[in-house]
Write an enzyme that holds these catalytic residues in place. Structure first.
Site, PDB file in Angstrom:
ATOM      1  N   CYS A 134      68.684  31.537   6.955  1.00  0.00           N
ATOM      2  CA  CYS A 134      69.675  30.670   6.266  1.00  0.00           C
ATOM      3  C   CYS A 134      68.939  29.440   5.686  1.00  0.00           C
ATOM      4  O   CYS A 134      69.506  29.053   4.699  1.00  0.00           O
ATOM      5  CB  CYS A 134      70.966  30.295   7.326  1.00  0.00           C
ATOM      6  SG  CYS A 134      71.793  31.842   7.592  1.00  0.00           S
ATOM      7  N   ASP A 142      73.262  41.754  27.375  1.00  0.00           N
ATOM      8  CA  ASP A 142      72.428  42.685  26.531  1.00  0.00           C
ATOM      9  C   ASP A 142      73.067  43.336  25.691  1.00  0.00           C
ATOM     10  O   ASP A 142      74.295  44.028  26.217  1.00  0.00           O
ATOM     11  CB  ASP A 142      71.200  43.192  27.196  1.00  0.00           C
ATOM     12  CG  ASP A 142      71.703  44.430  27.511  1.00  0.00           C
ATOM     13  OD1 ASP A 142      71.556  45.641  26.915  1.00  0.00           O
ATOM     14  OD2 ASP A 142      72.428  44.640  28.472  1.00  0.00           O
ATOM     15  N   CYS A 162      69.205  28.911  11.504  1.00  0.00           N
ATOM     16  CA  CYS A 162      68.098  29.734  11.593  1.00  0.00           C
ATOM     17  C   CYS A 162      67.145  29.910  10.061  1.00  0.00           C
ATOM     18  O   CYS A 162      67.479  29.293   9.277  1.00  0.00           O
ATOM     19  CB  CYS A 162      68.769  31.377  11.862  1.00  0.00           C
ATOM     20  SG  CYS A 162      69.019  32.190   9.903  1.00  0.00           S
ATOM     21  N   CYS A 173      74.558  27.773   9.839  1.00  0.00           N
ATOM     22  CA  CYS A 173      73.597  28.414  10.555  1.00  0.00           C
ATOM     23  C   CYS A 173      72.258  27.564  10.464  1.00  0.00           C
ATOM     24  O   CYS A 173      71.657  27.149   9.204  1.00  0.00           O
ATOM     25  CB  CYS A 173      73.248  29.739  10.284  1.00  0.00           C
ATOM     26  SG  CYS A 173      72.147  30.591  11.113  1.00  0.00           S
ATOM     27  N   HIS A 175      68.317  36.327  11.668  1.00  0.00           N
ATOM     28  CA  HIS A 175      69.642  35.674  11.641  1.00  0.00           C
ATOM     29  C   HIS A 175      70.716  36.026  12.781  1.00  0.00           C
ATOM     30  O   HIS A 175      71.220  35.300  13.409  1.00  0.00           O
ATOM     31  CB  HIS A 175      70.342  35.781  10.185  1.00  0.00           C
ATOM     32  CG  HIS A 175      71.793  35.239  10.055  1.00  0.00           C
ATOM     33  ND1 HIS A 175      72.123  34.183  10.361  1.00  0.00           N
ATOM     34  CD2 HIS A 175      73.086  35.931  10.424  1.00  0.00           C
ATOM     35  CE1 HIS A 175      73.531  33.863  10.118  1.00  0.00           C
ATOM     36  NE2 HIS A 175      73.879  35.177  10.544  1.00  0.00           N
ATOM     37  N   ASP A 222      65.353  48.158  32.351  1.00  0.00           N
ATOM     38  CA  ASP A 222      66.665  48.957  33.049  1.00  0.00           C
ATOM     39  C   ASP A 222      66.038  49.987  33.719  1.00  0.00           C
ATOM     40  O   ASP A 222      64.705  50.153  34.001  1.00  0.00           O
ATOM     41  CB  ASP A 222      67.532  49.403  31.848  1.00  0.00           C
ATOM     42  CG  ASP A 222      66.723  50.219  30.631  1.00  0.00           C
ATOM     43  OD1 ASP A 222      65.466  50.484  30.862  1.00  0.00           O
ATOM     44  OD2 ASP A 222      67.235  50.494  29.717  1.00  0.00           O
TER      45      ASP A 222
END
Length: 374
Positions: free
Chosen positions: A313, A270, A310, A308, A339, A89
């Site tokens: 998980c 974002d 991930c 999930c 996660h 940015d």
């Protein structure tokens, strides 16, 4: 930058962006790495999550450790060892959020460091020089952001400054590229205008008339307006944005915000929300939000979300995470952040697949239906 629209489902778009460092498929969520790191995670974590681009903060890295030092390490990629893309940015948002120690002028933004109180001045050229040092793949121009609601006079001044600064930045970037500097770095303009449709139209049209920008962002939202105002403003603004350039909605937001704005033609997002919420105990799931600090999870053997995939998980229970956050263990920050970011990145993959299959309307309906069951 190469940009291609792979599929459309009404206004929703599935696109491919190729930079010098990665191929990015949209819709895409960019994890926020303010200090050249996504909090609690390292480059290997980000690569394991499949992140193709993350956001770093020009203002913070300019002050610490300083952009010149990062340049010595080969820019952000060499410094962090994250070899996919970076978007940086411009520092405009920090000037806005630190308004008590900053002052916006026609030629730039004067501010005091939040670290040591030293005085600094950002101009459109200065922020590009910093981003050249950082060697980010996408650089944002300096813009004048205002809080909402605000007066028409202040919003008008904002879009006038933002356009003038964008032109100065574009001319400077073209000049530098002709000298071999920043040739693989891309420049995005930022559309302002609050929630006023006429001002948004003026800002979008004046910036899009400046040929040479690689993409366009919608700035100045999620700063005090209602969700409905945000959605209406995005839908209106995208109608004036080039079809064949990436569209980036800055600083947004919740999973619901992402789905709503994908439907309205946005490609890139974002927000600090997934990682900040993770650290505070709020976890995002297919069925809505879950507060892992809740006592009812103390003996719960289930993962955060049974659907999930991930790392967290697949390996840990709600009971364990409940224990970690209550005990103040640092490992909780990593596991919860993994996660939440997985959830966000996977949501974008699912949205892309739905767009390609011309089923985004049903995808959105199912997305909300799962939340209504809890």
């Amino acid at each position: 930058m190469d940009f291609n629209i792979d599929a459309k489902d009404r206004k929703a778009r599935a696109c491919t962006i190729k930079t010098a460092h990665s191929t990015i498929q949209t819709p895409v969520f960019m994890p926020v790495g303010t200090q050249a790191t996504v909090k609690a995670l390292d480059s290997n974590d980000m690569l394991s999550l499949g992140a193709k681009i993350i956001l770093a903060n020009t203002y913070h890295l300019y002050l610490r450790p300083k952009s010149e030092l990062i340049k010595e390490f080969g820019g952000l990629h060499g410094f962090t060892k994250f070899n996919n893309s970076f978007l940086t940015d411009s520092g405009g948002f920090q000037a806005f959020s630190l308004s008590d120690i900053s002052k916006t002028k026609d030629d730039g933004i004067e501010f005091k460091s939040h670290i040591d109180g030293s005085k600094h001045f950002f101009t459109p050229k200065k922020v590009l020089d910093i981003q050249y040092d950082l060697n980010s793949d996408i650089m944002m121009v300096l813009d004048d952001l205002v809080a909402l609601p605000n007066t028409k006079e202040r919003i008008k001044a904002s879009i006038t400054r933002t356009t003038n600064w964008a032109k100065e930045a574009l001319d400077y970037h073209e000049e530098n590229k002709s000298k071999g500097k920043g040739t693989k770095q891309n420049l995005f303009a930022i559309i302002q205008g609050g929630t006023d449709k006429e001002f948004r139209k003026i800002s979008a049209q004046s910036l899009c008339e400046l040929e040479g920008f690689d993409g366009y962002a919608i700035g100045g939202l999620a700063v005090g307006e209602t969700n409905l105002q945000m959605y209406d403003t995005v839908e209106w603004t995208t109608s004036f944005m080039p079809e064949q350039k990436p569209r980036y909605l800055m600083g947004v937001g919740t999973p619901e915000d992402l789905i709503e704005n994908i439907q309205r033609g946005v490609d890139m997002f974002d927000c600090v929300m997934p990682t900040r919420n993770a650290r505070n105990g709020t976890l995002f799931t297919s069925f809505g939000r879950l507060n892992i600090k809740n006592a009812k999870f103390k003996n719960d053997p289930l993962p955060i979300d049974e659907t999930c995939g991930c790392y967290t998980c697949q390996n840990y229970s709600r009971a364990y995470l409940n224990h970690l956050i209550r005990a103040g263990e640092i490992s909780y920050f990593r596991l919860s952040s993994l996660h939440n970011l997985y959830y966000y990145l996977n949501l974008m993959k699912e949205a892309r697949e739905a767009i390609i299959n011309s089923s985004f309307k049903q995808f959105k309906k199912d997305f909300y239906a799962k939340r209504e069951k809890t």
